[in-house]
Write an enzyme that holds these catalytic residues in place. Structure first.
Site, short mmCIF file in Angstrom:
data_model
loop_
_atom_site.label_atom_id
_atom_site.label_comp_id
_atom_site.label_asym_id
_atom_site.label_seq_id
_atom_site.Cartn_x
_atom_site.Cartn_y
_atom_site.Cartn_z
CE LYS A 13 10.14 -15.59 -0.52
NZ LYS A 13 10.18 -14.73 0.70
NE ARG A 88 13.73 -11.07 -3.45
CZ ARG A 88 14.04 -12.04 -2.60
NH1 ARG A 88 14.02 -13.29 -2.97
NH2 ARG A 88 14.36 -11.74 -1.40
NE ARG A 122 16.02 -16.03 8.63
CZ ARG A 122 15.62 -15.90 7.38
NH1 ARG A 122 14.92 -16.85 6.80
NH2 ARG A 122 15.90 -14.81 6.70
NE ARG A 153 19.27 -14.71 5.25
CZ ARG A 153 18.23 -14.94 4.45
NH1 ARG A 153 17.71 -16.16 4.38
NH2 ARG A 153 17.71 -13.99 3.71
NE ARG A 164 15.96 -9.56 3.75
CZ ARG A 164 15.94 -10.57 4.63
NH1 ARG A 164 16.44 -10.41 5.85
NH2 ARG A 164 15.42 -11.72 4.29
P1 AP5 Z 1 11.61 -18.63 5.83
O1 AP5 Z 1 10.91 -19.87 5.42
O2 AP5 Z 1 13.10 -18.59 5.79
O3 AP5 Z 1 11.01 -17.38 5.03
P2 AP5 Z 1 11.38 -16.85 3.59
O4 AP5 Z 1 10.09 -16.29 3.03
O5 AP5 Z 1 12.08 -17.89 2.79
O6 AP5 Z 1 12.33 -15.66 4.02
P3 AP5 Z 1 13.82 -15.30 3.59
O7 AP5 Z 1 14.30 -14.25 4.54
O8 AP5 Z 1 14.70 -16.48 3.45
O9 AP5 Z 1 13.49 -14.73 2.20
P4 AP5 Z 1 14.05 -13.57 1.44
O10 AP5 Z 1 13.05 -13.60 0.37
O11 AP5 Z 1 14.29 -12.24 2.00
O12 AP5 Z 1 15.55 -14.04 1.26
P5 AP5 Z 1 16.30 -14.71 0.04
O13 AP5 Z 1 17.21 -15.69 0.62
O14 AP5 Z 1 15.35 -15.14 -1.04
O15 AP5 Z 1 11.07 -18.26 7.28
C1 AP5 Z 1 11.62 -17.18 8.01
C2 AP5 Z 1 11.62 -17.58 9.51
O16 AP5 Z 1 10.26 -17.72 9.95
C3 AP5 Z 1 12.29 -18.93 9.77
O17 AP5 Z 1 12.98 -18.84 10.98
C4 AP5 Z 1 11.12 -19.93 9.86
O18 AP5 Z 1 11.39 -21.00 10.71
C5 AP5 Z 1 10.01 -19.05 10.42
N1 AP5 Z 1 8.69 -19.41 9.89
C6 AP5 Z 1 8.38 -19.68 8.59
N2 AP5 Z 1 7.07 -19.93 8.47
C7 AP5 Z 1 6.54 -19.81 9.72
C8 AP5 Z 1 5.22 -19.95 10.24
N3 AP5 Z 1 4.19 -20.26 9.45
N4 AP5 Z 1 5.05 -19.73 11.56
C9 AP5 Z 1 6.10 -19.41 12.37
N5 AP5 Z 1 7.38 -19.28 11.94
C10 AP5 Z 1 7.58 -19.46 10.62
O19 AP5 Z 1 17.09 -13.46 -0.54
C11 AP5 Z 1 18.15 -12.85 0.16
C12 AP5 Z 1 18.79 -11.77 -0.71
O20 AP5 Z 1 19.29 -12.38 -1.94
C13 AP5 Z 1 17.87 -10.65 -1.22
O21 AP5 Z 1 17.68 -9.64 -0.25
C14 AP5 Z 1 18.62 -10.18 -2.46
O22 AP5 Z 1 19.71 -9.37 -2.15
C15 AP5 Z 1 19.14 -11.50 -3.06
N6 AP5 Z 1 18.19 -12.10 -4.00
C16 AP5 Z 1 17.61 -13.33 -3.90
N7 AP5 Z 1 16.78 -13.55 -4.92
C17 AP5 Z 1 16.81 -12.44 -5.70
C18 AP5 Z 1 16.14 -12.05 -6.89
N8 AP5 Z 1 15.25 -12.86 -7.51
N9 AP5 Z 1 16.40 -10.82 -7.40
C19 AP5 Z 1 17.30 -10.00 -6.82
N10 AP5 Z 1 17.96 -10.30 -5.68
C20 AP5 Z 1 17.72 -11.52 -5.12
#
Ligand code: AP5
Length: 208
Positions: A13, A88, A122, A153, A164
């Site tokens: 994402k 979410r 990552r 991270r 997660r």
């Molecule tokens: P990346 O693009 O970073 O993937 P992502 O889907 O954004 O994954 P995240 O781990 O950042 O998302 P998340 O939803 O767990 O974390 P968030 O920060 O929102 O890609 C991941 C890796 O894969 C990268 O290295 C990239 O280069 C690689 N990649 C991507 N696409 C690829 C492809 N097509 N092919 C190959 N490689 C690829 O949330 C973190 C924490 O914040 C949560 O756990 C929670 O505690 C809190 N939080 C955030 N939002 C909320 C909410 N709405 N409600 C409650 N808690 C929340």
């Protein structure tokens, strides 16, 4: 355009949000990035986030909804936005749907083994946020773009990633049906390489 990105942790994402933001000139709103930025400040919300995220848990809905409401009041959101990581949970989606009409919810579908590999492998630049994967880092410890330190991270450790993904299954996956009912869901095969996924997204957005 008002865009929601749905998908498990590691589905891509954040990577696609950055590209969509550049091409369509829309603000990229990542609730995860907003929370992580608070870790550098001495704030109560930062402490709450650290406590939940290190366990792989979601931050309570009321805190997240308030943060998003405040962010959406900023001028740069007037013509749309890309929402990455929100909503979410069903209560977050219901609260959001009351105030905002979404044009499209893009659902990133990725196999679990690929998610595990992307997340546990990552590393991220602590300065500019550029992502790296351990399989192609060849032992480097500094960012090749800006020279910042590469860090893992806290929530990308294997046990936390498992948690997660489990939380995604129970709390976030039901949003696929939610947005199907709203009539704005588009599914993407996000196992594919980043550029291929992006091409598909551009096709969808250009047809809206
Ligand atoms: P990346 O693009 O970073 O993937 P992502 O889907 O954004 O994954 P995240 O781990 O950042 O998302 P998340 O939803 O767990 O974390 P968030 O920060 O929102 O890609 C991941 C890796 O894969 C990268 O290295 C990239 O280069 C690689 N990649 C991507 N696409 C690829 C492809 N097509 N092919 C190959 N490689 C690829 O949330 C973190 C924490 O914040 C949560 O756990 C929670 O505690 C809190 N939080 C955030 N939002 C909320 C909410 N709405 N409600 C409650 N808690 C929340």
């Amino acid at each position: 355009m008002r865009i929601v990105l749905l998908g498990a942790p590691g589905a891509g994402k954040g990577s696609q949000a950055k590209k969509i933001s550049e091409k369509y000139n829309l603000p990229h709103i990542s609730t995860g990035d907003i929370f992580r930025s608070l870790l550098h400040q001495d704030s109560e919300l930062g402490r709450v986030f650290a406590e939940y995220s290190k366990k792989g848990l979601l931050v309570p809905d009321d805190l997240v909804i308030k943060i998003v409401e405040d962010r959406l009041n900023a001028d740069d959101c007037k013509n749309g936005f890309i929402m990455d990581g929100f909503p979410r949970t069903i209560p977050q989606a219901e609260a959001f749907e009351k105030d905002v009409h979404i044009d499209v919810a893009l659902n990133f579908d990725v196999d679990k083994s690929i998610l595990m590999d992307r997340l546990t492998g990552r590393w991220t630049c602590s300065k500019c946020g550029a992502p790296y994967h351990v399989s192609t880092m060849n032992g480097i410890t500094k960012c090749t773009i800006c020279g910042g330190d590469l860090v893992q991270r806290d929530d990308d450790k294997a046990e936390t990633v498992e948690k997660r993904l489990a939380v995604y299954e129970t709390q976030t996956k039901p949003l696929i049906d939610f947005y199907k009912k709203v009539g704005v869901l588009q599914n993407l095969d996000a196992n594919k390489p980043i550029e291929e996924v992006f091409e598909k997204i551009v096709q969808i957005l250009d047809n809206l």
